[in-house]
Design an enzyme around this catalytic site. Structure first.
Site, short mmCIF file in Angstrom:
data_model
loop_
_atom_site.label_atom_id
_atom_site.label_comp_id
_atom_site.label_asym_id
_atom_site.label_seq_id
_atom_site.Cartn_x
_atom_site.Cartn_y
_atom_site.Cartn_z
N ASP A 146 -10.85 -10.59 5.60
CA ASP A 146 -11.33 -11.87 6.14
C ASP A 146 -12.57 -11.58 6.97
O ASP A 146 -12.95 -10.43 7.16
CB ASP A 146 -10.22 -12.50 7.01
N GLU A 182 0.84 -1.20 0.00
CA GLU A 182 0.00 0.00 0.00
C GLU A 182 0.87 1.26 0.00
O GLU A 182 0.54 2.25 -0.65
CB GLU A 182 -0.92 0.01 1.22
N1 ADE Z 1 -6.82 -7.24 10.30
C1 ADE Z 1 -7.29 -7.97 9.28
N2 ADE Z 1 -8.05 -9.00 9.71
C2 ADE Z 1 -8.06 -8.92 11.06
C3 ADE Z 1 -8.66 -9.70 12.08
N3 ADE Z 1 -9.39 -10.77 11.79
N4 ADE Z 1 -8.44 -9.33 13.36
C4 ADE Z 1 -7.69 -8.23 13.66
N5 ADE Z 1 -7.09 -7.48 12.73
C5 ADE Z 1 -7.29 -7.81 11.43
#
Ligand code: ADE
Length: 236
Positions: free
Chosen positions: A204, A18
């Site tokens: 996610d 990024e």
């Molecule tokens: N950054 C990206 N995914 C995350 C997650 N599941 N928990 C904490 N920070 C994150």
């Protein structure tokens, strides 16, 4: 060419890829090292900016933000990165723009405070600057293939990979996304009266499968960061 210098915009990103999006278009660039951080100062789309990867977690994020404010006098802070999606229907690749932020691991409940409330602070959550939020929403409209949401983002020094915890974060805080930095950046900006905005690409769903598939997700995060910054920074 004469370069007119103004107070820079601080851009805090999460990943090298990024940062590369900014560096590839940074003019008159110089790199400064402080506290283990590399700060890249220059002009991006006609604006003075200073871009930095803050590192993971709230201590890194707070340190970096105070450095940007105290030493480089940034007039605004933009935070881009990734997050786990915890709101209904939010999918990897989507974007969440924070309207408010809370530190979900702040726990003074034994003294009667609700989860997230910082002891003796005059606010529960930290708000993004309304004008920057508006500009971020306009920038997010340029993301052709992904949806964008506006809502609360929660931060804590924990990678969330547990459906029960992720459900609790959504129910307790009405949060749409969780990550590990932005609420502490927001707190430092709040204490210094510096306008702030946070935009996160969902990598996610903060559940059992939350181990990030970086190879698959990275091009999406980079494309989102590139589009968002190109449209947001000129409006700042
Ligand atoms: N950054 C990206 N995914 C995350 C997650 N599941 N928990 C904490 N920070 C994150």
């Amino acid at each position: 060419m004469n370069v007119v210098s103004t107070a820079p915009i601080g851009i805090i990103v999460a990943m090298h890829e990024e940062l590369a999006v900014v560096l590839s278009e940074l003019q008159h660039a110089e790199t400064i090292e402080r506290a283990g951080l590399q700060l890249h100062r220059g002009q991006y789309h006609g604006k003075d900016v200073i871009a930095v990867i803050c590192g993971v977690g709230k201590v890194h994020a707070a340190l970096c933000t105070q450095l940007l404010i105290s030493e480089f006098a940034v007039r605004q802070v933009i935070n881009l990165g990734i997050a786990g999606g915890i709101g209904p229907g939010i999918q990897p690749g989507d974007v969440v723009i924070a309207d408010t932020l809370v530190q979900h691991d702040m726990d003074v409940t034994p003294l009667g405070l609700k989860p997230g409330q910082i002891f003796r602070l005059d606010t529960f959550d930290f708000s993004c600057d309304p004008a920057l939020l508006d500009a971020a929403q306009h920038a997010a409209q340029q993301l052709a293939s992904h949806r964008s949401y506006v809502g609360r983002i929660v931060s804590g020094d924990q990678f969330i990979a547990d459906p029960a915890k992720s459900r609790w974060l959504h129910e307790e805080f009405d949060a749409l996304a969780c990550e590990m930095e932005s609420a502490s950046i927001a707190q430092v900006c709040y204490l210094n009266h510096v306008p702030f905005v946070c935009i996160r690409s969902i990598s996610d769903n903060a559940n059992e499968g939350a181990h990030m598939d970086f190879d698959e997700f990275m091009p999406i995060a980079v494309a989102n960061a590139s589009t968002l910054l190109q449209h947001l920074v000129p409006a700042c």
